[in-house]
Design an enzyme around this catalytic site. Structure first.
Site, short mmCIF file in Angstrom:
data_model
loop_
_atom_site.label_atom_id
_atom_site.label_comp_id
_atom_site.label_asym_id
_atom_site.label_seq_id
_atom_site.Cartn_x
_atom_site.Cartn_y
_atom_site.Cartn_z
CB CYS A 1 40.88 44.04 54.01
SG CYS A 1 42.60 43.58 54.24
NE ARG B 1 35.30 42.76 55.16
CZ ARG B 1 34.75 41.84 54.38
NH1 ARG B 1 33.48 41.53 54.51
NH2 ARG B 1 35.47 41.20 53.48
CD1 TRP C 1 42.89 40.61 60.19
CD2 TRP C 1 43.98 39.47 58.60
NE1 TRP C 1 43.23 39.38 60.71
CE2 TRP C 1 43.89 38.66 59.75
CE3 TRP C 1 44.62 38.96 57.47
CZ2 TRP C 1 44.42 37.37 59.81
CZ3 TRP C 1 45.15 37.69 57.52
CH2 TRP C 1 45.05 36.90 58.68
CG ASN D 1 39.49 42.13 51.17
OD1 ASN D 1 40.37 41.46 51.70
ND2 ASN D 1 38.22 41.78 51.20
N GLY D 2 42.68 41.53 49.69
CA GLY D 2 43.11 40.32 49.00
C GLY D 2 44.62 40.16 49.03
CD GLU E 1 31.02 27.02 67.68
OE1 GLU E 1 30.70 28.22 67.69
OE2 GLU E 1 31.86 26.55 66.90
CE LYS F 1 32.19 31.24 68.80
NZ LYS F 1 32.18 30.20 67.86
CD GLU G 1 36.01 32.04 67.33
OE1 GLU G 1 36.03 32.17 66.10
OE2 GLU G 1 34.95 31.88 67.97
CG HIS H 1 42.36 6.84 73.68
ND1 HIS H 1 42.92 5.61 73.43
CD2 HIS H 1 41.04 6.62 73.90
CE1 HIS H 1 41.99 4.68 73.50
NE2 HIS H 1 40.83 5.27 73.78
CE LYS I 1 30.43 36.89 61.70
NZ LYS I 1 30.18 36.01 62.86
#
Length: 615
Positions: free
Chosen positions: A2, A27, A75, A101-102, A488, A492, A495, A511, A610
């Site tokens: 948000c 964000r 969001w 926001n929250g 990582e 990426k 995402e 395994h 973000k």
């Protein structure tokens, strides 16, 4: 998560609010809205989708004049993304408007109580409950807006950054925060409110960052008053001079912020060690470490807490700290650490890593560690952020604003800071010889040039991306220092391209994951010459014998892997411990080009934010 923007002053509010919302798009959000006050009426426009969709709606539905305005990018948490659930929300009387926001965790019983008193709700959100709770308190006790907000907030459980406007008292906006960031820009005869400073940097360089549990009464032509929400104590806020500039938050000719930030890595790594790394003198000087050196040297263990990409940087740091400084290290997901009743001792050092410095789970882990007597050291990028204020000491990464949701330069600058800390501790403890210590300093100093050289693999990454852009799955393999880089790289890809990808230690392939390998499975192997080269060559041969498609990141001049791999990307040679700073670069580029070729929104991937400021 948000984004909040507000303005009260003498300028037209609409262009400031809309431009501010666009700067907060990084964000993550699914809808947007705006409220403008023109001296008589509150005018509200809301739209599912992007800020551009809101602009189209606003231009059709409302007049855009007014010197007071609030705006929001949502969001979704409570209620699906749609126009009705978008913010701002208006109270039943039509007098109050709020952006939030929250998460209000006890919204359900509050909503039931308000319903019993005749309130009607039009959305599924917790925020509409909050604005009507404020109104109920205001009416019941005949309170001014600021006091009503304070009383209401003492009844809610959860996290919030809010801005509230009352058209009956139109020269004021009340702002408050608990767990979600909120900055207030202070200009000449005007104020700005935002989730971070980016929406107002061209208007003022002075800002107040509200602390947790604080609220601000922002009035035209009067001094801003900041109070504690809990007990109404007046607070003398610290006015900070902003270090950010407009150029840093523009694309600068690149197609996407992510690509710009990938290419900024040589300069921001240098910015991160500038003034700290003195290779010729054989020194590392970091104030946060020097002032607390005994805490580190007497630590029985280091616990690293982080989320996402920062967690991967922490994993690299685990290898580096244990190798260089011989201190036991544990790396924890902050989201799990805070809930599993961990054993924390006074001789523990907790390092909290966060790009934004606002990550809710990491903040909670910090508070838990402090309650148990641990020394807490922060590594973050945003100056003045909550984590930088909450920790006992810390170090900034100096990466500059990172706008792309998928983190790139934050990862390499975090590793740079953590490497310098490990080297400083190794020097103090004598766990590295002088010659080895000096060689690492010299190697770290020239890493920016090697990163610049690694960026020359861009065209090669683009060619490989064209081959594998439609692959449904992908495996990433690495060993030692480059196992976290495999994680990582996989993160990426998933995402920003929405391709399912997993990272594994290469030896773990036998395994389980080896069952997935066939002629359709691309396998990206990080295989620099340093480290466990022979072992990873054996892993590559195992993939080859099962017809997997091998993309190998190798040291320049490699011949052995070249013969086995279907595609290779060559990078400059560096020491094993510093190799993650180089090996990650082609993986960032590969993910970027695959996402672009798939038509994905690289800078604002679906469902992601973000800065994760709620649980």
């Amino acid at each position: 998560m948000c984004g909040i923007v507000g303005y009260i002053g003498y300028r037209e509010a609409y262009p400031i609010v809309i431009k501010g919302l666009k700067r907060l798009e990084y964000r993550g959000y699914d809808s947007a809205g705006v409220m403008l006050y023109d001296g008589q009426n509150m005018k509200v426009a809301k739209a599912k989708g992007k800020v551009t969709d809101l602009e189209e709606r606003a231009e059709k539905e409302i007049t855009l004049n007014g010197t007071i305005g609030i705006g929001h990018t949502r969001w979704a948490t409570h209620g699906v993304p749609n126009d009705v659930n978008s913010h701002p929300h208006i109270s039943n009387s039509g007098d109050l408007a709020i952006i939030h926001n929250g998460i209000i965790e006890n919204y359900a019983p509050l909503k039931a109580e308000l319903k019993s008193r005749g309130y009607v709700f039009h959305s599924d959100t917790d925020t509409e409950v909050l604005v009507n709770l404020i109104e109920e308190v205001q009416k019941k006790d005949n309170l001014k807006l600021g006091k009503a907000v304070q009383v209401a907030l003492n009844q809610v459980v959860g996290a919030y950054a809010i801005a509230v406007f009352d058209k009956k008292n139109p020269n004021e906006i009340v702002a408050a925060r608990l767990g979600s960031p909120l900055a207030i820009g202070i200009g000449e005869g005007e104020f700005f409110i935002a989730s971070d400073a980016s929406p107002f940097i061209e208007y003022t360089s002075n800002a107040v960052y509200l602390e947790d549990g604080e609220m601000a009464n922002i009035r035209l032509h009067k001094e801003m008053k900041v109070r504690k929400i809990q007990d109404d104590t007046l607070v003398n806020p610290t006015i900070q001079e902003l270090q950010m500039n407009l150029e840093q938050i523009e694309k600068g000719g690149y197609d996407h912020f992510m690509l710009k930030e990938i290419y900024e890595q040589p300069s921001v790594i240098k910015d991160t060690y500038r003034g700290r790394l003195h290779a010729n003198e054989g020194l590392i000087q970091m104030a946060g470490i020097e002032d607390n050196l005994e805490k580190f040297l007497n630590a029985e263990r280091i616990i690293i807490v982080a989320c996402g990409t920062s967690w991967h940087a922490g994993l690299v740091a685990e290898y580096i700290f244990e190798e260089f400084a011989r201190i036991p290290v544990e790396v924890e997901y902050a989201s799990e650490f805070r809930y599993r009743n961990p054993i924390i001792n006074r001789k523990d050092v907790v390092i909290a890593i966060s790009q934004s410095g606002e990550t809710a789970d990491t903040m909670a882990a910090i508070k838990l560690a402090k309650e148990n007597g641990a020394f807490v050291f922060g590594v973050c990028n945003v100056v003045g952020s909550s984590i930088s204020r909450e920790t006992h000491a810390g170090a900034y990464t100096h990466a500059g604003p990172e706008i792309g949701v998928a983190s790139t330069k934050a990862f390499t600058t975090q590793i740079t800071v953590l490497t310098m800390i490990a080297l400083r501790l190794a020097k103090a403890k004598g766990t590295l010889s002088n010659s080895v210590f000096h060689s690492y300093l010299q190697e770290l100093e020239i890493i920016p040039e090697k990163v610049k050289e690694a960026l020359e693999t861009n065209e090669r990454a683009k060619e490989i991306a064209a081959v594998f852009k439609d692959a449904p799955n992908c495996l990433y393999l690495g060993r030692g220092y480059n196992f976290p880089v495999a994680l990582e790289g996989a993160l990426k890809l998933k995402e920003i391209s929405y391709i399912h990808a997993e990272g594994y230690p290469a030896a773990e392939m036998k395994h389980g994951p080896i069952a997935l390998i066939d002629e359709h499975m691309p396998v990206i192997v990080i295989a620099p010459k340093q480290g466990h080269y022979d072992k990873i060559v054996s892993n590559i041969q195992e993939i080859k014998s099962r017809s997997g498609k091998i993309i190998a990141v190798v040291t320049k001049g490699d011949t052995q892997v070249r013969e086995l791999a279907d595609y290779i990307i060559e990078i400059p040679e560096t020491s094993d411990a510093l190799s993650p700073l180089i090996t990650t670069i082609p993986l960032q580029l590969l993910s970027y080009h695959i996402a672009v070729m798939r038509g994905c929104n690289v800078d604002q991937p679906r469902n992601l934010a973000k800065s994760v400021t709620v649980e």
